[in-house]
Write an enzyme that holds these catalytic residues in place. Structure first.
Site, PDB file in Angstrom:
ATOM      1  N   LYS A  13       0.822  -1.227   0.000  1.00  0.00           N
ATOM      2  CA  LYS A  13       0.000   0.000   0.000  1.00  0.00           C
ATOM      3  C   LYS A  13       0.848   1.266   0.000  1.00  0.00           C
ATOM      4  O   LYS A  13       0.619   2.168  -0.776  1.00  0.00           O
ATOM      5  CB  LYS A  13      -0.839   0.092   1.291  1.00  0.00           C
ATOM      6  N   ARG A  96      -9.397   1.770   8.768  1.00  0.00           N
ATOM      7  CA  ARG A  96      -9.000   0.420   9.172  1.00  0.00           C
ATOM      8  C   ARG A  96     -10.211  -0.379   9.674  1.00  0.00           C
ATOM      9  O   ARG A  96     -10.083  -1.541  10.004  1.00  0.00           O
ATOM     10  CB  ARG A  96      -8.013   0.462  10.328  1.00  0.00           C
ATOM     11  N   ARG A 135      11.139  -5.792   5.380  1.00  0.00           N
ATOM     12  CA  ARG A 135      10.997  -4.338   5.413  1.00  0.00           C
ATOM     13  C   ARG A 135      11.952  -3.716   6.431  1.00  0.00           C
ATOM     14  O   ARG A 135      12.133  -4.239   7.519  1.00  0.00           O
ATOM     15  CB  ARG A 135       9.562  -3.967   5.771  1.00  0.00           C
ATOM     16  N   ARG A 168      11.016  -2.308  11.829  1.00  0.00           N
ATOM     17  CA  ARG A 168       9.995  -1.642  12.632  1.00  0.00           C
ATOM     18  C   ARG A 168       9.657  -2.515  13.823  1.00  0.00           C
ATOM     19  O   ARG A 168       9.625  -3.736  13.709  1.00  0.00           O
ATOM     20  CB  ARG A 168       8.730  -1.423  11.790  1.00  0.00           C
ATOM     21  N   ARG A 179      -1.242  -8.114  13.709  1.00  0.00           N
ATOM     22  CA  ARG A 179      -1.737  -7.123  12.743  1.00  0.00           C
ATOM     23  C   ARG A 179      -2.548  -7.798  11.639  1.00  0.00           C
ATOM     24  O   ARG A 179      -3.584  -7.293  11.213  1.00  0.00           O
ATOM     25  CB  ARG A 179      -0.564  -6.327  12.151  1.00  0.00           C
TER      26      ARG A 179
HETATM   27  P1  AMP Z   1       0.778   0.951   9.269  1.00  0.00           P
HETATM   28  O1  AMP Z   1       2.056   1.661   9.029  1.00  0.00           O
HETATM   29  O2  AMP Z   1      -0.339   1.403   8.384  1.00  0.00           O
HETATM   30  O3  AMP Z   1       0.949  -0.546   9.268  1.00  0.00           O
HETATM   31  O4  AMP Z   1       0.312   1.354  10.760  1.00  0.00           O
HETATM   32  C1  AMP Z   1       1.125   1.105  11.884  1.00  0.00           C
HETATM   33  C2  AMP Z   1       0.268   1.083  13.126  1.00  0.00           C
HETATM   34  O5  AMP Z   1      -0.353   2.355  13.332  1.00  0.00           O
HETATM   35  C3  AMP Z   1      -0.885   0.094  13.124  1.00  0.00           C
HETATM   36  O6  AMP Z   1      -0.491  -1.225  13.471  1.00  0.00           O
HETATM   37  C4  AMP Z   1      -1.810   0.703  14.159  1.00  0.00           C
HETATM   38  O7  AMP Z   1      -1.322   0.501  15.479  1.00  0.00           O
HETATM   39  C5  AMP Z   1      -1.659   2.200  13.872  1.00  0.00           C
HETATM   40  N1  AMP Z   1      -2.641   2.640  12.857  1.00  0.00           N
HETATM   41  C6  AMP Z   1      -2.368   3.094  11.602  1.00  0.00           C
HETATM   42  N2  AMP Z   1      -3.491   3.432  10.965  1.00  0.00           N
HETATM   43  C7  AMP Z   1      -4.510   3.185  11.815  1.00  0.00           C
HETATM   44  C8  AMP Z   1      -5.925   3.327  11.735  1.00  0.00           C
HETATM   45  N3  AMP Z   1      -6.528   3.803  10.641  1.00  0.00           N
HETATM   46  N4  AMP Z   1      -6.650   2.953  12.822  1.00  0.00           N
HETATM   47  C9  AMP Z   1      -6.074   2.505  13.937  1.00  0.00           C
HETATM   48  N5  AMP Z   1      -4.747   2.334  14.084  1.00  0.00           N
HETATM   49  C10 AMP Z   1      -3.954   2.686  13.041  1.00  0.00           C
END
Ligand code: AMP
Length: 233
Positions: A13, A96, A135, A168, A179
């Site tokens: 994404k 999400r 990653r 990360r 996740r």
């Molecule tokens: P990502 O980089 O998109 O994988 O996001 C990393 C982390 O940020 C996720 O595992 C969540 O803890 C938090 N996060 C990101 N976007 C959202 C969202 N829309 N709703 C809730 N938590 C989020």
């Protein structure tokens, strides 16, 4: 044009979002990046979100929605826009869950705006796990790399900051599993939501970055053509 990009962690994404935003000159808003920026600072919000992000759990809806709205308003005023209706953005990592999708749609509607298109990247789970394990991120500028598909020029050093890349904290195998579990629970209602509004396009994402991007631009072209036709009729 306002777009959301949906897909599992590791579906690519973020990579596609950056390419699309550049191609169509729209603002890329990644909620994950916004939260990682907040975690680098010493602010009250940091303590509220850290426990969720570190464990791969969803940050509470009210915080997420507030952060996204704030970012859009900030971007709009940066670009000298008065209303959300004139903005063009690409949301990556948001919504999400269905609640976030609905709440955000209501907010946009109030501002005479809407999500025009939802791009759903469909990827095989094994591939996404492999991508997540490979990653790496620069701890300073937060630029993402992938040791297999998008490696840094030298060893494991950031091309820009020249410092050692890190994994990360939420890309360890236990947190990845958490996740992906949450993703599996939440994705179908979101997909159904945008499909019912006739805004969903699905893109096969078990391919190379270039192939996926080509397919996406093709779909966007067709989609905007259809929309124009609808407005003319
Ligand atoms: P990502 O980089 O998109 O994988 O996001 C990393 C982390 O940020 C996720 O595992 C969540 O803890 C938090 N996060 C990101 N976007 C959202 C969202 N829309 N709703 C809730 N938590 C989020």
């Amino acid at each position: 044009m306002n777009i959301v990009i949906l897909g599992s962690p590791g579906s690519g994404k973020g990579t596609q979002a950056k390419l699309i935003a550049k191609e169509y000159n729209i603002t890329h808003i990644s909620t994950g990046d916004l939260f990682r920026e907040i975690l680098k600072k010493n602010c009250p919000l940091k303590n509220k979100i850290k426990k969720y992000v570190d464990r791969g759990l969803l940050v509470p809806n009210e915080i997420v929605v507030k952060v996204v709205k704030h970012k859009i308003q900030q971007e709009n005023s940066k670009r000298g826009r008065m209303h959300e209706s004139t903005a063009g953005f690409l949301l990556d990592g948001f919504p999400r869950n269905k609640f976030q999708a609905e709440t955000f749609d209501k907010y946009l509607e109030k501002n005479n705006s809407q999500i025009d298109l939802a791009i759903f990247l469909k990827v095989n789970k094994k591939i996404s796990q492999k991508r997540l394990q490979a990653r790496r991120i620069c701890p300073k500028c937060l630029k993402n790399y992938n040791l297999i598909t998008d490696p840094p020029k030298v060893d494991e050093l950031c091309n820009l900051c020249k410092i050692k890349l890190k994994q990360r904290i939420d890309d360890t195998s236990t947190v990845i599993a958490q996740r992906l579990k949450i993703y599996d629970q939440e994705i179908q209602p979101i997909v159904n939501y945008y499909r019912s509004k006739k805004k969903l396009v699905t893109v096969e994402a078990n391919k190379s970055i270039e192939e996926i991007f080509q397919n996406i631009t093709h779909l966007i072209k067709n989609f905007t053509k259809c929309q124009k036709k609808d407005t003319l009729n």
